[in-house]
Design a protein around this motif. Structure first.
Motif, PDB file in Angstrom:
ATOM      1  N   GLY A 198       0.806  -1.228   0.000  1.00 41.05           N
ATOM      2  CA  GLY A 198       0.000   0.000   0.000  1.00 41.05           C
ATOM      3  C   GLY A 198       0.834   1.270   0.000  1.00 41.05           C
ATOM      4  N   ASP A 199       2.113   1.179   0.405  1.00 40.13           N
ATOM      5  CA  ASP A 199       2.983   2.364   0.391  1.00 40.13           C
ATOM      6  C   ASP A 199       3.211   2.835  -1.048  1.00 40.13           C
ATOM      7  N   PHE A 254      10.336  -4.806  -8.690  1.00 39.96           N
ATOM      8  CA  PHE A 254       9.938  -5.381  -9.982  1.00 39.96           C
ATOM      9  C   PHE A 254       8.581  -4.819 -10.407  1.00 39.96           C
ATOM     10  N   LEU A 255       8.484  -4.395 -11.655  1.00 40.03           N
ATOM     11  CA  LEU A 255       7.220  -3.843 -12.187  1.00 40.03           C
ATOM     12  C   LEU A 255       6.960  -4.479 -13.552  1.00 40.03           C
ATOM     13  N   HIS A 256       5.884  -5.265 -13.652  1.00 41.04           N
ATOM     14  CA  HIS A 256       5.545  -5.931 -14.919  1.00 41.04           C
ATOM     15  C   HIS A 256       4.604  -5.051 -15.730  1.00 41.04           C
ATOM     16  N   TYR A 257       4.622  -5.245 -17.054  1.00 42.12           N
ATOM     17  CA  TYR A 257       3.750  -4.457 -17.943  1.00 42.12           C
ATOM     18  C   TYR A 257       2.282  -4.541 -17.501  1.00 42.12           C
ATOM     19  N   MET A 264      13.682   7.311 -15.971  1.00 44.95           N
ATOM     20  CA  MET A 264      12.408   8.047 -15.941  1.00 44.95           C
ATOM     21  C   MET A 264      11.855   8.082 -14.511  1.00 44.95           C
ATOM     22  N   PRO A 265      11.390   9.255 -14.003  1.00 46.03           N
ATOM     23  CA  PRO A 265      10.773   9.289 -12.662  1.00 46.03           C
ATOM     24  C   PRO A 265       9.390   8.635 -12.716  1.00 46.03           C
ATOM     25  N   ILE A 266       9.036   7.921 -11.672  1.00 46.21           N
ATOM     26  CA  ILE A 266       7.757   7.195 -11.699  1.00 46.21           C
ATOM     27  C   ILE A 266       7.183   7.068 -10.289  1.00 46.21           C
ATOM     28  N   LEU A 267       5.879   7.149 -10.207  1.00 49.35           N
ATOM     29  CA  LEU A 267       5.161   6.969  -8.933  1.00 49.35           C
ATOM     30  C   LEU A 267       4.619   5.545  -8.929  1.00 49.35           C
ATOM     31  N   ALA A 268       4.956   4.746  -7.908  1.00 48.48           N
ATOM     32  CA  ALA A 268       4.524   3.339  -7.912  1.00 48.48           C
ATOM     33  C   ALA A 268       4.154   2.891  -6.505  1.00 48.48           C
ATOM     34  N   GLN A 269       3.271   1.899  -6.452  1.00 50.30           N
ATOM     35  CA  GLN A 269       2.728   1.419  -5.175  1.00 50.30           C
ATOM     36  C   GLN A 269       3.193  -0.014  -4.911  1.00 50.30           C
ATOM     37  N   PRO A 311      10.789  -5.698  -3.572  1.00 51.53           N
ATOM     38  CA  PRO A 311       9.338  -5.477  -3.574  1.00 51.53           C
ATOM     39  C   PRO A 311       8.765  -5.629  -4.991  1.00 51.53           C
ATOM     40  N   ARG A 312       7.464  -5.909  -5.075  1.00 46.79           N
ATOM     41  CA  ARG A 312       6.783  -5.912  -6.370  1.00 46.79           C
ATOM     42  C   ARG A 312       5.871  -4.693  -6.401  1.00 46.79           C
ATOM     43  N   LEU A 313       5.837  -4.018  -7.556  1.00 46.46           N
ATOM     44  CA  LEU A 313       5.124  -2.738  -7.652  1.00 46.46           C
ATOM     45  C   LEU A 313       3.966  -2.785  -8.638  1.00 46.46           C
TER      46      LEU A 313
END
Length: 520
Positions: free
Chosen positions: A41-42, A69-72, A122-127, A138-140
């Motif tokens: 949730g963060d 890790f961030l998947h498509y 690239m800057p990115i906002l992720a949860q 962590p997984r995002l």
């Protein structure tokens, strides 16, 4: 049957210990570490470290030792709007935190390539959707959402979704119409199951609370550095209450004024009618000891777990999966019919396994080796018991029917490391070597300290905290050893049992519950 739910929160120096008890049986246990980062949730302000086309995924730096890790598939259809908004905020362009007049970008394709959307640095906002577990970071997800009690707020979307568990067509229409009239533009809403039959005021207050949380995050983002957390999920106790608080909740017991005030404020915000169930524990015995939770923890987290009818489970954990073996124990000889024995033990095991999965937060693949049953209807009955018992589980799970080898397979979503409580105790006297001096010497030590405190220091009130065996030793007999102290010193010595202590450990407390410094 009316189920009672009780939440107990014990504050320790390492963070809160949280126990959820249903009908006196412990069903969830959490340790909420004070400095716990990367919780589910963060929301973090990260930067793209590497794009891996082969996996159709990217690795994001959010400050953890292992890149996240961030998947498509976790990008969100509205990722381009989120990227544009993030860049506008960082560049200090004038944008409304509530997205008023913000022009949404086109949605991305479902089966697209990540390299078309993200690029290095690239800057990115992720949860965070999965906490770091073992050797994995962590997984995002970029499908950002702010969870409230009745609704979930989804920025950069305009859809209204209603929980499938709300089945009444009329109620679904009412909630849809209601949300359409109150939700701001460029925000989507997911209506949670607990919103069923709730008043418009409650839903509106919850929506406003989520919007304020989002606004604070946007404000933090304006001055954030890469790797900063911009929105943090509420602590574990608060999120359990937010997700589970209903009419079945009977009591919430905490042991510090700080926890009491924090939860009172939370209850006031989400369920004012429930404020009266909050209590502050003020007894001499520790909260988990007083309510019998410590004893349950010790007996529930071992490698073997006993079942009420004499059978037992053996639970083994590996990196890849968890294996649970069901054994009949001494039960086999007590019933003439082998099939009936197997069915009864397996049903008891299914009830306990559903509880153990929640209690230890076991995730990934779980294989259960039930005792062999010949009849197909018996296998189905055990499978149905398992499904029924797991209904209250908040994690996503799938249960496969029992195979011809008597195996049941469960996949259960794992979003945070598994809880484990070390149930093996190192003897405080021998330090695990296996040889000790006469353990009865502990009573001599206690007698000497007691005499010193009462006769030399002239203390008015003394309590002694001891292991349950030592407690029983002082309490036994018509004229107990505790009573003999009373005759000797003309003062009543209060005894407190504490199963977290080793057999040879003890603590002397003064009238305020503060520990005396003992001199040997």
């Amino acid at each position: 049957m009316n189920l009672s739910n009780e939440l107990y929160i014990s504050a320790t120096s390492k963070g809160d210990r949280i126990a959820l008890v249903r009908n006196k049986r412990l069903i969830e246990y959490h340790v909420d570490e004070t400095e716990h980062h990367f919780a589910v949730g963060d929301i973090y302000f990260g930067s793209v470290k590497k794009v891996v086309s082969g996996n159709n995924a990217a690795f994001i730096d959010i400050g953890h030792e292992k890149d996240a890790f961030l998947h498509y598939h976790d990008l969100s259809p509205n990722i381009l709007s989120l990227i544009k908004f993030t860049k506008d905020i960082i560049a200090k362009r004038p944008v409304s935190p509530r997205l008023k007049g913000f022009k949404l970008e086109a949605q991305i394709e479902k089966q697209g390539k990540i390299s078309d959307v993200l690029s290095k640095n690239m800057p990115i906002l992720a949860q965070v959707v999965k906490e770091p577990i073992s050797s994995k970071g962590p997984r995002l997800s970029c499908d950002i959402s702010i969870a409230g009690r009745y609704i979930v707020l989804v920025p950069f979307s305009n859809s209204i979704n209603i929980s499938k568990k709300i089945t009444s067509k009329q109620e679904r229409q009412r909630l849809h119409k209601l949300m359409s009239s109150v939700k701001p533009e460029n925000f989507g809403v997911i209506v949670r199951t607990v919103a069923e039959n709730m008043d418009v005021e409650d839903l509106q207050r919850d929506l406003e609370h989520c919007l304020e949380k989002w606004e604070l995050g946007v404000k933090a983002l304006r001055t954030a550095m890469p790797r900063d957390r911009v929105i943090s999920e509420m602590d574990r106790a608060a999120s359990i209450l937010r997700d589970m608080l209903n009419d079945d909740f009977d009591s919430i017991v905490v042991d510090t004024k700080e926890s009491y005030d924090k939860i009172k404020n939370l209850l006031h915000a989400i369920a004012p009618q429930k404020e009266k169930i909050l209590k502050l524990h003020q007894g001499k015995a520790k909260i988990f000891e007083h309510y019998g939770i410590e004893k349950q923890l010790k007996s529930l987290f071992g490698r073997t777990v006993t079942l009420p009818g004499g059978g037992y489970l053996v639970i083994e954990h590996t990196e890849a999966l968890h294996v649970i073996d069901v054994n009949s124990g001494n039960k086999a000889s007590s019933e003439p019919n082998q099939e009936a024995t197997a069915l009864n033990v397996n049903k008891e095991a299914a009830i306990e396994i559903a509880r153990q999965l929640r209690l230890r937060d076991m995730g990934g693949i779980v294989v259960i080796d039930f005792i062999d049953m010949k009849k197909a209807e018996n296998k189905k009955e055990v499978h149905d018991v398992l499904r029924e018992e797991m209904k209250g589980d908040r994690s996503k799970y799938t249960i496969l029917p029992i195979s011809k080898f008597g195996l049941s397979q469960i996949t259960r979503q794992r979003v945070r490391p598994e809880i484990s409580v070390d149930t093996r105790e190192t003897c405080p006297t021998c330090g695990g070597t296996g040889s000790i001096q006469a353990s009865i010497s502990v009573t001599d030590q206690i007698e000497n300290h007691l005499e010193h405190l009462l006769l030399k220091q002239n203390e008015a009130k003394v309590s002694i905290m001891v292991h349950p065996f030592v407690y029983a030793y002082y309490k036994e007999g018509f004229i107990s050893r505790q009573m003999k102290w009373f005759f000797k010193y003309k003062k009543w010595i209060n005894l407190i049992k504490d199963s977290t202590l080793g057999l040879m450990e003890y603590h002397f407390l003064d009238k305020d519950g503060e520990e005396f410094e003992l001199h040997s």
